[in-house]
Design a protein around this motif. Structure first.
Motif, PDB file in Angstrom:
ATOM      1  N   GLY A  34       0.813  -1.212   0.000  1.00 26.73           N
ATOM      2  CA  GLY A  34       0.000   0.000   0.000  1.00 26.73           C
ATOM      3  C   GLY A  34       0.845   1.259   0.000  1.00 26.73           C
ATOM      4  O   GLY A  34       0.585   2.192  -0.773  1.00 26.73           O
ATOM      5  N   ARG A  35       1.868   1.283   0.856  1.00 25.61           N
ATOM      6  CA  ARG A  35       2.730   2.463   0.941  1.00 25.61           C
ATOM      7  C   ARG A  35       3.460   2.708  -0.370  1.00 25.61           C
ATOM      8  O   ARG A  35       3.462   3.828  -0.896  1.00 25.61           O
ATOM      9  N   TYR A  36       4.064   1.672  -0.941  1.00 25.24           N
ATOM     10  CA  TYR A  36       4.913   1.879  -2.112  1.00 25.24           C
ATOM     11  C   TYR A  36       4.138   1.962  -3.411  1.00 25.24           C
ATOM     12  O   TYR A  36       4.638   2.513  -4.400  1.00 25.24           O
ATOM     13  N   SER A 223      -1.403   4.686   4.099  1.00 26.00           N
ATOM     14  CA  SER A 223      -0.485   4.381   2.995  1.00 26.00           C
ATOM     15  C   SER A 223      -0.083   5.645   2.250  1.00 26.00           C
ATOM     16  O   SER A 223       1.102   5.869   1.974  1.00 26.00           O
ATOM     17  N   ALA A 224      -1.069   6.478   1.923  1.00 28.79           N
ATOM     18  CA  ALA A 224      -0.775   7.722   1.209  1.00 28.79           C
ATOM     19  C   ALA A 224       0.035   8.679   2.080  1.00 28.79           C
ATOM     20  O   ALA A 224       0.980   9.325   1.604  1.00 28.79           O
ATOM     21  N   GLY A 225      -0.311   8.762   3.343  1.00 25.19           N
ATOM     22  CA  GLY A 225       0.411   9.663   4.244  1.00 25.19           C
ATOM     23  C   GLY A 225       1.863   9.276   4.413  1.00 25.19           C
ATOM     24  O   GLY A 225       2.766  10.126   4.343  1.00 25.19           O
ATOM     25  N   VAL A 226       2.109   7.990   4.617  1.00 27.06           N
ATOM     26  CA  VAL A 226       3.488   7.520   4.771  1.00 27.06           C
ATOM     27  C   VAL A 226       4.259   7.700   3.471  1.00 27.06           C
ATOM     28  O   VAL A 226       5.450   8.031   3.478  1.00 27.06           O
ATOM     29  N   ALA A 230       7.183  10.095   4.455  1.00 30.20           N
ATOM     30  CA  ALA A 230       8.433   9.353   4.634  1.00 30.20           C
ATOM     31  C   ALA A 230       9.155   9.092   3.312  1.00 30.20           C
ATOM     32  O   ALA A 230      10.360   9.357   3.193  1.00 30.20           O
ATOM     33  N   SER A 231       8.430   8.556   2.319  1.00 33.95           N
ATOM     34  CA  SER A 231       9.091   8.154   1.075  1.00 33.95           C
ATOM     35  C   SER A 231       9.475   9.348   0.206  1.00 33.95           C
ATOM     36  O   SER A 231      10.603   9.429  -0.284  1.00 33.95           O
TER      37      SER A 231
END
Length: 311
Positions: A34-36, A223-226, A230-231
């Motif tokens: 989800g994050r990536y 997921s979108a927030g991280v 972060a990314s």
């Protein structure tokens, strides 16, 4: 400026340790995908207007490096981090990952014109002492708090992955001066997003269990927030720092992720730090401060002859 960028990256990356706690009903692989996937989508949108210009400077060997960097620094690393948080908690995970400076500094000391390893021994010994504190805590932690030993194993595996990423990424950025740190970050996002697409069916078909609509909404938001915090932003600051500092100092800057991750974790768990956590915290801080002091003395010795000649 390099230290400020490292601190900023650590402050943003530290929030990553909270994500698994916010969506505990989802598996670590699902969190990673989800994050990536979100990271890849955002990177595609941002790079699209300059697609041809950016791609013209990227060779085949650079794409290969991006592929493996994305695995070690993003996809596999975050799966291990999420698993470590689920099993051992935020504080244990963030502190274990704080010992990356030892490995990165040892590797960086082999670079040309690097500070001698013997000069960095006090810093490394302080960091190793902190590692002993964390390992002992994992062995003595009550069983009701989860699976601390499995959490320790996952965190150590993540430590190996990210150490590999930190060293390799720093050397790529030093070599590829024609690619900006922003574009390198977006290219990493494209490759990581592609890997997330491949893992998408596995992540959401291999794990049984149903989720409500609000749970899916929270998962998408986290997921979108991280991905953004972060990314996109955190990685950009880290890449900038990697071009400003030698590898022997780059490793020490990882401490900021540990400090912020531990702080966020303690706030989330609403408790004071344990004695061993405080001991590890102090030891790691001493490790970084002593490393910075050694580099300042080394830099002063290197510039003094030039100043004398100019006089």
């Amino acid at each position: 400026m390099g230290i400020l960028c490292g601190a900023g990256a650590g402050a943003l990356w530290g929030l990553v340790f909270l994500a698994p706690e916010l969506v505990r009903s989802f598996a670590p692989l699902q969190l990673s995908v989800g994050r990536y996937l979100a990271y890849g989508i955002i990177a595609t949108v941002l790079i699209a207007p300059r697609w041809k210009k950016v791609f013209s400077g990227v060779r085949l060997q650079d794409w290969k490096a991006l592929f493996w960097l994305s695995i070690f620094g993003n996809t596999l690393y975050y799966v291990l981090v999420a698993a470590a948080v689920h099993a051992g908690g935020i504080a244990l995970t963030s502190l274990v990952l704080g010992f990356m400076p030892v490995a990165v500094t040892i590797i960086g000391s082999r670079d040309k014109n690097a500070v001698a390893l013997k000069s960095l021994l006090p810093s490394l010994m302080l960091c190793a002492a902190g590692a002993v504190c964390i390992g002992w805590q994992a062995l003595t932690m009550p069983a009701t708090s989860g699976r601390p030993m499995m959490g320790l194993v996952y965190a150590l595996a993540a430590l190996i992955c990210w150490t590999t990423y930190a060293v390799w990424n720093s050397r790529c950025l030093m070599r590829l001066q024609h690619i900006s740190v922003h574009d390198w970050n977006l290219l990493t996002g494209l490759v990581t997003g592609g890997q997330a697409m491949v893992l998408l069916p596995v992540a959401f078909l291999a794990y049984s269990g149903s989720h409500s609509l609000p749970e899916w909404g929270r998962f998408a938001a986290v997921s979108a927030g991280v991905a953004v915090i972060a990314s996109l932003c955190g990685n950009a600051l880290w890449n900038r720092m990697s071009r400003l500092l030698p590898l022997t100092m780059t490793g020490q800057m990882i401490l900021f992720e540990t400090l912020f991750g531990l702080t966020y974790g303690l706030l989330w768990e609403q408790r004071a730090p344990r004695v061993l956590e405080v001991s590890a915290f102090v030891l790691v801080i001493g490790s970084v401060l002593s490393c910075v002091a050694v580099h300042r003395r080394y830099s002063a010795r290197e510039t003094l002859p030039v100043m004398d000649l100019a006089a």
